[in-house]
Write a protein that holds these residues in place. Sequence first.
Motif, short mmCIF file in Angstrom:
data_model
loop_
_atom_site.label_atom_id
_atom_site.label_comp_id
_atom_site.label_asym_id
_atom_site.label_seq_id
_atom_site.Cartn_x
_atom_site.Cartn_y
_atom_site.Cartn_z
N PHE A 61 -1.99 39.51 -33.83
CA PHE A 61 -2.53 39.16 -32.52
C PHE A 61 -3.13 40.42 -31.92
N THR A 62 -3.93 40.24 -30.88
CA THR A 62 -4.49 41.34 -30.10
C THR A 62 -3.88 41.25 -28.71
N ALA A 63 -3.42 42.39 -28.17
CA ALA A 63 -2.74 42.36 -26.87
C ALA A 63 -2.92 43.67 -26.14
N LYS A 64 -2.72 43.62 -24.83
CA LYS A 64 -2.63 44.83 -24.01
C LYS A 64 -1.41 44.71 -23.10
N PHE A 65 -0.80 45.85 -22.79
CA PHE A 65 0.42 45.89 -22.00
C PHE A 65 0.26 46.89 -20.86
N PRO A 66 0.99 46.70 -19.75
CA PRO A 66 0.84 47.60 -18.60
C PRO A 66 1.61 48.90 -18.74
N VAL A 67 2.59 48.93 -19.65
CA VAL A 67 3.36 50.16 -19.86
C VAL A 67 3.49 50.42 -21.35
N THR A 68 3.63 51.68 -21.70
CA THR A 68 3.82 52.04 -23.10
C THR A 68 5.27 51.80 -23.51
N GLY A 69 5.51 51.78 -24.81
CA GLY A 69 6.86 51.63 -25.32
C GLY A 69 7.02 50.37 -26.15
N ILE A 70 8.28 50.03 -26.44
CA ILE A 70 8.61 48.95 -27.36
C ILE A 70 8.58 47.59 -26.66
N HIS A 71 7.82 46.68 -27.25
CA HIS A 71 7.82 45.27 -26.86
C HIS A 71 8.28 44.47 -28.07
N CYS A 72 9.27 43.63 -27.87
CA CYS A 72 9.83 42.87 -28.98
C CYS A 72 9.15 41.50 -29.09
N VAL A 73 8.81 41.14 -30.31
CA VAL A 73 8.32 39.80 -30.58
C VAL A 73 9.34 39.11 -31.49
N THR A 74 9.50 37.82 -31.28
CA THR A 74 10.58 37.09 -31.93
C THR A 74 10.06 35.79 -32.54
N LEU A 75 10.53 35.49 -33.75
CA LEU A 75 10.32 34.20 -34.38
C LEU A 75 11.67 33.48 -34.40
N ARG A 76 11.68 32.21 -33.96
CA ARG A 76 12.92 31.43 -33.97
C ARG A 76 12.64 30.02 -34.46
N ASN A 77 13.64 29.43 -35.05
CA ASN A 77 13.46 28.08 -35.60
C ASN A 77 13.73 27.01 -34.55
N TYR A 78 13.51 25.78 -34.93
CA TYR A 78 13.68 24.64 -34.03
C TYR A 78 15.11 24.56 -33.49
N GLY A 79 16.09 24.83 -34.35
CA GLY A 79 17.48 24.73 -33.94
C GLY A 79 17.99 25.94 -33.19
N ILE A 80 17.15 26.97 -32.99
CA ILE A 80 17.51 28.22 -32.32
C ILE A 80 18.75 28.83 -32.97
N ASN A 81 18.87 28.71 -34.29
CA ASN A 81 19.99 29.35 -34.97
C ASN A 81 19.55 30.30 -36.09
N ARG A 82 18.25 30.59 -36.12
CA ARG A 82 17.73 31.64 -36.98
C ARG A 82 16.69 32.42 -36.18
N SER A 83 16.79 33.75 -36.19
CA SER A 83 15.92 34.60 -35.38
C SER A 83 15.44 35.80 -36.19
N TYR A 84 14.20 36.20 -35.92
CA TYR A 84 13.60 37.38 -36.56
C TYR A 84 12.92 38.17 -35.45
N VAL A 85 13.34 39.41 -35.23
CA VAL A 85 12.81 40.24 -34.15
C VAL A 85 12.06 41.43 -34.75
N HIS A 86 10.87 41.68 -34.21
CA HIS A 86 10.06 42.82 -34.65
C HIS A 86 9.67 43.63 -33.42
N GLU A 87 9.75 44.95 -33.53
CA GLU A 87 9.34 45.85 -32.44
C GLU A 87 7.89 46.27 -32.63
#
Length: 260
Positions: A61-87
């Motif tokens: 994706f392409t994005a811009k943020f108002p502050v520098t630093g770590i923003h976490c993006v997350t993938l989760r399944n339908y049942g919300i019982n599996r998660s994948y987090v990327h910084e």
Amino acid sequence: TSAAVLTVDQVTGSVSGKYARQVTITTADASVAAGDILTDSHIVEGYDISQLVGKDFTVSFTAKFPVTGIHCVTLRNYGINRSYVHEINCVAANTYADYSFTVVGGLPSTGTWAYTNGIGLYFNMQHMAGTTFTGTPATADTWMTGNYMTTANQVNDCATIGNVWAMEEFRIDLGTVKGTEWPSYQENLARCQRYYRTVKLAIAASTDNTSSTLLSTSMRDVPTITGGGAGFTSTGTTNEALLCYQTARANVTLTLASRL
């Protein structure tokens, strides 16, 4: 979940002719409560994720943020019982940049997944998170059992009135590199029409005051209909056809939505 107040707009993005979703903070939240979290969310339909099970895929994706630093993006399944987090690390505030990461091994086969016309995959981008989330942080870049949203490094985009972030061109590609092909306008329109459209009907003189139409693209599910004229009701609605009734014969404008 936050004291922050924001507005959301469609704006011209990083490239002329393409649009971005932009969020502007109108009431700041610099003191983040434990249970606070603010996230952008995109939902991928189940039909579109079945090919990702056990296969490497790349999120970009392409994005811009108002502050520098770590923003976490997350993938989760339908049942919300599996998660994948990327910084992702923003190194220049208020500047569009391209981001991508590869999920090695693809989607896991365990957990509660849906592969038809419902919710297949949640994509979340966090903009703030309280200690309820950062106190039990996720391990980045691995599938975890449970509902995880962020690591302990998440920054706060909501601390100042006027802060703006935006995102565009979200996509998922099989393999380890970002794809370059884009659907045609007609293909994209048909995809959008599975979820939302506006239909205009002319109620002709008839004994039962009815009108019907076949939809050019089958909707994802039976739609919810709003709009219409005085005395309007609807019946017989399916994801492929629409039948409406109106006591006074006139033009009718209907808005159909079939949301995940």
